[in-house]
Design a protein around this motif. Structure first.
Motif, PDB file in Angstrom:
ATOM      1  N   CYS A 180       1.770   0.767   8.824  1.00 22.93           N
ATOM      2  CA  CYS A 180       0.318   0.829   8.676  1.00 22.93           C
ATOM      3  C   CYS A 180      -0.313   1.084  10.043  1.00 22.93           C
ATOM      4  O   CYS A 180      -0.301   0.217  10.916  1.00 22.93           O
TER       5      CYS A 180
ATOM      6  N   CYS B  70      -4.642   0.991   4.203  1.00 23.94           N
ATOM      7  CA  CYS B  70      -3.897  -0.266   4.299  1.00 23.94           C
ATOM      8  C   CYS B  70      -4.627  -1.300   5.152  1.00 23.94           C
ATOM      9  O   CYS B  70      -4.006  -2.242   5.658  1.00 23.94           O
TER      10      CYS B  70
ATOM     11  N   THR C 273       0.840  -1.198   0.000  1.00 25.87           N
ATOM     12  CA  THR C 273       0.000   0.000   0.000  1.00 25.87           C
ATOM     13  C   THR C 273       0.873   1.245   0.000  1.00 25.87           C
ATOM     14  O   THR C 273       1.848   1.326   0.753  1.00 25.87           O
TER      15      THR C 273
ATOM     16  N   GLN D  27      -2.475   5.845   1.759  1.00 18.98           N
ATOM     17  CA  GLN D  27      -3.593   5.075   1.232  1.00 18.98           C
ATOM     18  C   GLN D  27      -4.100   4.108   2.304  1.00 18.98           C
ATOM     19  O   GLN D  27      -3.411   3.811   3.281  1.00 18.98           O
TER      20      GLN D  27
END
Length: 363
Positions: free
Chosen positions: A43, A30, A24, A28
């Motif tokens: 993340c 994840c 990812t 964005q």
């Protein structure tokens, strides 16, 4: 016919692989693919519905500056979500399985963190109880590339790199401030802290390890290079000025394992191998080699060496990755009895109001 079918199968497989989201991108969502494409990012979970890849440590609570109106009003859990297989929580975090999703959270008390630090030095014995600066592998390689290579003899007489297994524990004062494991990175020259904030930091939090990161813009030894500071005895005096009186009054943070997190017991250090610069670069008997006409290990202006190409291309990601891999592989080959990697802690250095990130200097 068989050839056409095989060609079609290969083409379809290639297209499927091309569209498969193996990682990812930064910022964005994840939540599904929890592996970040940028290895310096992680993340982090907002709540059970959304998570994103972030480079900077996530702060729990409301992210008031978030441009998204929904995320702006949501309490972030800041759990670090891990891929389904293989990964473990990095130093400073403990495993959490909220909602059945494997993640990592900060513990309520200052944790023990064990990881590797590297230090470039000459053949003299390194007094670990004194104030020193060290780095992770990418940070150390950048330092060698930018500050050491290209001098004859090498700058500061550096001949080897020592690997230390370092265990740290933040003081209660620091951890209570905002669950931080590191303080401000402090520059030590001749074992003396030269940062004007040194006394304020020690008075407020004790002899805490510090940390700072090098951005990718100065070299491509990614993930981010980290520099650490370990405040030792008599941090306001140089080597030759230290005496028994100041050692008793200013004991530093070095102590036996495990560090307790008391103001004078925040880190322990164990030698875990060393390699020579000759082993790393393939230039044997450097003192003789560098004195030969036209020999130059590295020239910053041309970004390459003469009669050696080891350091060519300081901003070339492929070459930097190869050099970094060689660095780690030499350690792994010489010392198979020890793990090649212990994980990387989050560099969450605490700043005083008005401070600017410190600038790494040579020395």
């Amino acid at each position: 016919m068989l050839g056409s079918a095989r060609w079609c199968l290969l083409l379809c497989l290639r297209q499927a692989l091309a569209w498969q989201p193996w990682c990812t991108q930064t910022w964005q969502n994840c939540s599904s693919v929890r592996k970040c494409c940028d290895l310096s990012a992680a993340c982090y979970e907002m709540d059970g519905t959304w998570a994103t890849c972030m480079k900077t440590p996530c702060e729990t609570g409301i992210h008031g500056k978030d441009p998204d109106p929904i995320r702006n009003r949501t309490n972030w859990t800041c759990r670090e979500l891990l891929p389904e297989y293989g990964d473990q929580c990095r130093p400073g975090f403990v495993e959490d399985l909220t909602n059945g999703v494997k993640g990592c959270v900060r513990p309520t008390e200052p944790p023990l963190m064990t990881f590797y630090m590297y230090r470039a030095t000459d053949w003299k014995k390194v007094p670990l109880s004194e104030g020193i600066n060290a780095a992770n592998a990418p940070g150390l390689m950048y330092y060698l590339h930018n500050e050491v290579a290209g001098h004859c003899p090498r700058k500061f007489g550096i001949t080897r790199v020592i690997r230390y297994k370092v265990t740290t524990r933040a003081t209660k004062e620091l951890y209570a401030d905002a669950q931080k494991n590191f303080g401000l990175f402090l520059q030590f020259d001749a074992a003396q802290c030269t940062n004007p904030r040194c006394k304020l930091m020690i008075d407020k939090y004790g002899y805490i390890p510090g940390c700072t990161e090098n951005p990718h813009s100065i070299a491509n030894y990614g993930p981010l290079g980290k520099w650490y500071s370990l405040p030792g005895q008599c941090p306001f005096s140089r080597f030759w000025e230290k005496n028994q009186t100041c050692r008793e009054e200013e004991p530093g943070g070095f102590c036996k394992y495990p560090p307790t997190g008391e103001r004078d017991c925040t880190f322990s250090i164990d030698w875990q191998g060393e390699i020579t610069m000759d082993e790393l670069t393939g230039i044997w008997n450097y003192d003789w080699w560098c004195k030969q006409p036209e020999h130059n290990e590295y020239d910053k202006l041309t970004d390459k060496g003469t009669w050696t190409n080891f350091w060519d291309g300081i901003h070339d990601p492929g070459k930097d990755a190869w050099r970094l891999a060689r660095f780690k592989n030499i350690f792994a080959g010489k010392y198979p009895q020890w793990p090649s990697d212990l994980g990387e802690p989050v560099c969450d250095g605490t700043w005083f109001e008005g401070d600017k990130p410190p600038k790494i200097q040579a020395g």
